[in-house]
Design an enzyme around this catalytic site. Structure first.
Site, PDB file in Angstrom:
ATOM      1  CE  LYS A 145       2.495   0.282   4.763  1.00 42.59           C
ATOM      2  NZ  LYS A 145       1.853   1.612   4.891  1.00 42.59           N
ATOM      3  CG  ASP A 164       6.821   4.326   5.416  1.00 42.85           C
ATOM      4  OD1 ASP A 164       7.783   4.675   4.692  1.00 42.85           O
ATOM      5  OD2 ASP A 164       6.742   4.631   6.617  1.00 42.85           O
TER       6      ASP A 164
END
Length: 230
Positions: A145, A164
């Site tokens: 991420k 996320d």
């Protein structure tokens, strides 16, 4: 207040995508070494921390030029992160000063050892997938991420998804996946492929779509699709 329906969520996201695309295209330009380090530090510092607090911490590090020399002292970063940060007139403390200072210093050293700087490092990669894998495997504190966010935010690639919790909640709400939340790069790529297919149906790169999702879901009231990820 009731949760927004999947159709309303998708409609709001699709309506926001053109504005984000225009904003990105207007701001496309090469980034300096200093700008790249500021963005990298913000992405690393945002793990399990509100983005606005991470951004304030990254700006403080940038003002002191702590990542711009050939050698970085983790103690100097730790001292800065341990001090209260001004966030819109309120003093806030960063949550992980010791761990993140060590990770930033180690990441800085890895970049210097590999290519001498971030501009040269990014120029050396053959594609975004290779770039992301380098950060995940060589840069302490970077998972898929954070690496995807950095590469997207500096305009390196919009073909990587920033998964996320807001984006994962959106995917679950729309029934795009029933899998467990991604914990490894392999699982991350599987979720990313599912979101990429959805982005293609809407006519936008996945790296712009997830930005729109983040804005819409973050501001939506009454969200109930929590999946327990940061």
């Amino acid at each position: 207040m009731s949760s927004p329906s999947p159709d309303r969520l998708q409609g709001a996201v699709a309506a926001l995508c053109p504005e984000i695309e225009q904003r990105v295209r207007r701001n496309e330009r090469p980034h300096s070494e200093r700008e790249l380090w500021r963005e990298l530090s913000c992405c690393l510092l945002s793990s399990q921390v509100p983005y606005d607090l991470a951004d304030a911490a990254a700006q403080a590090i940038d003002r002191e030029g702590l990542l711009l020399s050939g050698h970085v002292d983790p103690a100097a970063i730790e001292a800065l992160l341990s001090a209260p940060l001004d966030l819109a007139g309120r003093l806030r403390r960063y949550r992980f000063p010791v761990a993140r200072a060590a990770q930033l210093a180690a990441t800085h050293q890895a970049v210097i050892d590999e290519a001498g700087g971030l501009v040269s490092l990014l120029d050396s990669f053959v594609d975004a997938g290779v770039a992301r894998r380098w950060f995940v495997t060589r840069a302490p504190g970077f998972g898929p991420k954070q690496a995807s966010m950095f590469l997207r935010n500096v305009g390196y690639s919009y073909d990587l998804a920033v998964l996320d919790r807001h984006v994962l909640n959106y995917m679950l709400a729309l029934g795009l996946t029933q899998d467990r939340p991604p914990g490894t790069l392999t699982n991350y790529r599987r979720w990313e492929a599912q979101l990429t297919d959805h982005a293609r149906e809407l006519g936008y790169p996945v790296g712009l779509l997830d930005w729109a999702i983040w804005i819409v879901v973050r501001t939506a009231r009454g969200m109930r699709w929590e999946v327990g990820v940061a």
